[in-house]
Design an enzyme around this catalytic site. Sequence first.
Site, PDB file in Angstrom:
ATOM      1  N   GLU A  45      30.261  41.382  35.129  1.00 29.18           N
ATOM      2  CA  GLU A  45      30.628  42.033  36.387  1.00 29.18           C
ATOM      3  C   GLU A  45      29.730  43.226  36.677  1.00 29.18           C
ATOM      4  OE1 GLU A  45      32.331  40.998  38.741  1.00 29.18           O
ATOM      5  OE2 GLU A  45      33.389  39.334  37.810  1.00 29.18           O
ATOM      6  N   TYR A 128      35.990  47.943  42.526  1.00 27.79           N
ATOM      7  CA  TYR A 128      35.788  46.499  42.455  1.00 27.79           C
ATOM      8  C   TYR A 128      35.833  45.995  41.010  1.00 27.79           C
ATOM      9  CZ  TYR A 128      33.530  42.157  41.654  1.00 27.79           C
ATOM     10  OH  TYR A 128      33.275  40.912  41.165  1.00 27.79           O
ATOM     11  N   ASP A 146      35.036  42.543  46.914  1.00 28.55           N
ATOM     12  CA  ASP A 146      33.587  42.754  46.930  1.00 28.55           C
ATOM     13  C   ASP A 146      33.069  42.342  48.306  1.00 28.55           C
ATOM     14  OD1 ASP A 146      33.626  40.008  46.953  1.00 28.55           O
ATOM     15  OD2 ASP A 146      32.012  39.785  45.489  1.00 28.55           O
ATOM     16  N   CYS A 198      31.541  30.264  52.815  1.00 31.60           N
ATOM     17  CA  CYS A 198      31.677  31.310  53.835  1.00 31.60           C
ATOM     18  C   CYS A 198      30.500  32.267  53.690  1.00 31.60           C
ATOM     19  CB  CYS A 198      33.012  32.036  53.662  1.00 31.60           C
ATOM     20  SG  CYS A 198      33.510  33.003  55.107  1.00 31.60           S
ATOM     21  N   CYS A 205      31.812  25.902  57.785  1.00 32.59           N
ATOM     22  CA  CYS A 205      33.232  25.900  58.151  1.00 32.59           C
ATOM     23  C   CYS A 205      33.847  24.500  58.052  1.00 32.59           C
ATOM     24  CB  CYS A 205      33.417  26.456  59.553  1.00 32.59           C
ATOM     25  SG  CYS A 205      32.848  28.171  59.734  1.00 32.59           S
ATOM     26  N   CYS A 208      35.363  23.978  54.642  1.00 33.49           N
ATOM     27  CA  CYS A 208      36.044  25.137  54.051  1.00 33.49           C
ATOM     28  C   CYS A 208      37.521  24.842  53.815  1.00 33.49           C
ATOM     29  CB  CYS A 208      35.904  26.349  54.970  1.00 33.49           C
ATOM     30  SG  CYS A 208      36.719  27.830  54.314  1.00 33.49           S
ATOM     31  N   CYS A 214      41.735  29.834  59.596  1.00 33.90           N
ATOM     32  CA  CYS A 214      40.679  30.816  59.881  1.00 33.90           C
ATOM     33  C   CYS A 214      40.599  31.159  61.366  1.00 33.90           C
ATOM     34  CB  CYS A 214      39.327  30.300  59.398  1.00 33.90           C
ATOM     35  SG  CYS A 214      37.998  31.516  59.616  1.00 33.90           S
TER      36      CYS A 214
END
Length: 354
Positions: A45, A128, A146, A198, A205, A208, A214
Amino acid sequence: MRETAQAADLLSWYDVHARQMPWRTGPAERAAGARPNPYHVWLSEVMLQQTTVAAVREYFTRFTALWPTVGDLAAEEDARVMGEWAGLGYYARARNLLKCARVVVSDHDGTFPDTREALLKLPGIGPYTAAAIASIAFDRPEVVVDGNVERVMARLHDVHTPLPAAKPELTALAATLTPEDRPGDYAQAVMDLGATICTPRNPACGICPWRAPCAARAAGTAPELPKKTPKKPKPTRQGVAYLALREDGAWLLETRPDKGLLGGMLGWPGSGWAEEVPPHEPPLEADWRDPGGEALHTFTHFHLRLSVRVARVPMGANPRAGAFLPAATFRPSDLPTVMRKAFDLARGAFVDME
DNA sequence: AATCCGGGGTC
DNA sequence: GACCCAGGATT
């Protein structure tokens, strides 16, 4: 609860499409009883802050091979770790990585704390990363936000407020979706969604898992979200770097101050960097030659045009700045990218001088 | 709230 | 080349 169902839809997608990464413990391994390694989660991370998965992969593999535990890393010499981090950028991360490893050893018995609050106190761990480690490594339902999550939330709810002002709003929206069950998988799923479907441009899309709920998809605004406040243009600075090669093959190098640009990294002595090359003296008296050309490099907030001077110097040379590093000790891969570019430029000149 | 920190990918 | 992307520390 509609939100819970929505998280479940994404988790179903993740079960099929989760990307394999060296630091991940997949659902199948966990079903067999494996738990994520907090040291691996933390290390990955931190490396992933502002950095792509592709760039991190080999660094992560190398670090865990060299230092299998946080205790091994904490016991390592600073220069060795900084050298291995070279090329990955944002070098304050490497300095904080070592600080953090040593605090974990000295104050936490070599074991990472398992709450967001406690993780947040450690060097180099911000909102984060603390939430990511708590959820991924310790199954805590923390809200992980994030850049990917911000983009996904802005589109899911068709938020047109520009970042960074929109951050609190997007965090609140993310909180309503974070599930109690499998929070770590959920966090990674949203980030995978942002990285693969995304995406900033040309979002896919059509495939997705969240296309139905959405709002931006319905409004046709997905590609233009999230809005961002415009950034300032980058000025150009100039400087000179001096590359001295001693008779025995040693190079004149300096370790840069811990604070500031390229802090703690190896570099060539030289002028400062400003709009015009600042007045300065070479690090020692020598027959300096200009091989021509410039190393061009762009930092976060300015462009740099760095010219080089090269010289061969005798054994007795006594530099005003830096120190000679034996050829056997010097690895060009220990240099940050701009310094390596200067080295590449000079290397050709030295070949010509032979 | 604004500024300081790299490097890699895309167009 | 210009532009885009993406967290933490510091002040």
